[in-house]
Write a protein that holds these residues in place. Structure first.
Motif, PDB file in Angstrom:
ATOM      1  N   THR A 165       0.827  -1.200   0.000  1.00 29.93           N
ATOM      2  CA  THR A 165       0.000   0.000   0.000  1.00 29.93           C
ATOM      3  C   THR A 165       0.865   1.254   0.000  1.00 29.93           C
ATOM      4  O   THR A 165       0.604   2.212  -0.745  1.00 29.93           O
ATOM      5  CB  THR A 165      -0.942   0.002   1.218  1.00 29.93           C
ATOM      6  N   ASP A 183       2.367   1.713  -3.459  1.00 30.36           N
ATOM      7  CA  ASP A 183       1.365   2.154  -4.436  1.00 30.36           C
ATOM      8  C   ASP A 183       0.884   3.579  -4.192  1.00 30.36           C
ATOM      9  O   ASP A 183       0.734   4.361  -5.138  1.00 30.36           O
ATOM     10  CB  ASP A 183       0.154   1.211  -4.423  1.00 30.36           C
ATOM     11  N   ASP A 184       0.647   3.917  -2.928  1.00 29.40           N
ATOM     12  CA  ASP A 184       0.019   5.192  -2.603  1.00 29.40           C
ATOM     13  C   ASP A 184       0.991   6.354  -2.385  1.00 29.40           C
ATOM     14  O   ASP A 184       0.602   7.518  -2.552  1.00 29.40           O
ATOM     15  CB  ASP A 184      -0.848   5.057  -1.351  1.00 29.40           C
ATOM     16  N   TYR A 185       2.217   6.059  -2.004  1.00 32.64           N
ATOM     17  CA  TYR A 185       3.172   7.120  -1.666  1.00 32.64           C
ATOM     18  C   TYR A 185       4.432   7.098  -2.534  1.00 32.64           C
ATOM     19  O   TYR A 185       4.844   8.132  -3.046  1.00 32.64           O
ATOM     20  CB  TYR A 185       3.581   7.032  -0.182  1.00 32.64           C
TER      21      TYR A 185
END
Length: 96
Positions: free
Chosen positions: A21, A24-26
């Protein structure tokens, strides 16, 4: 009663999910932004993440497997505080 090995596996599974996560997100958006500026490095903060030391280790391993140079930078004293992943992808570029 759960065994220590079972507890380790469960904890590692959660860290792996959090690392994916985080990537993917940061991390991916930070890399995309840096490349659009012509940069060959970026930093992604680990502030406000629980278990950041375990998360950082998993993220560095995954980035290294993807061909990046990555390291967890952590420094804390009375005047200064740093906690981030430093990522580079300039290998071979500057030597040409």
């Amino acid at each position: 009663m759960i065994t220590a090995e079972e507890a380790r596996r469960e904890s590692q599974a959660i860290i792996d999910i959090k690392a994916k996560t985080f990537l993917d997100d940061y991390v991916q958006p930070a890399i995309v932004k840096a490349t659009s500026n012509g940069d060959f490095h970026t930093e992604v903060s680990l502030d406000n993440f629980e278990n950041y030391q375990f998360l950082a280790k998993a993220v560095v391993v995954k980035l290294t497997l993807l061909g990046f140079d990555a390291q967890h930078v952590y420094h804390s004293d009375q005047r200064d505080y740093e906690n981030y992943i430093f990522i580079r992808w300039d290998k071979g570029v500057l030597s040409k």
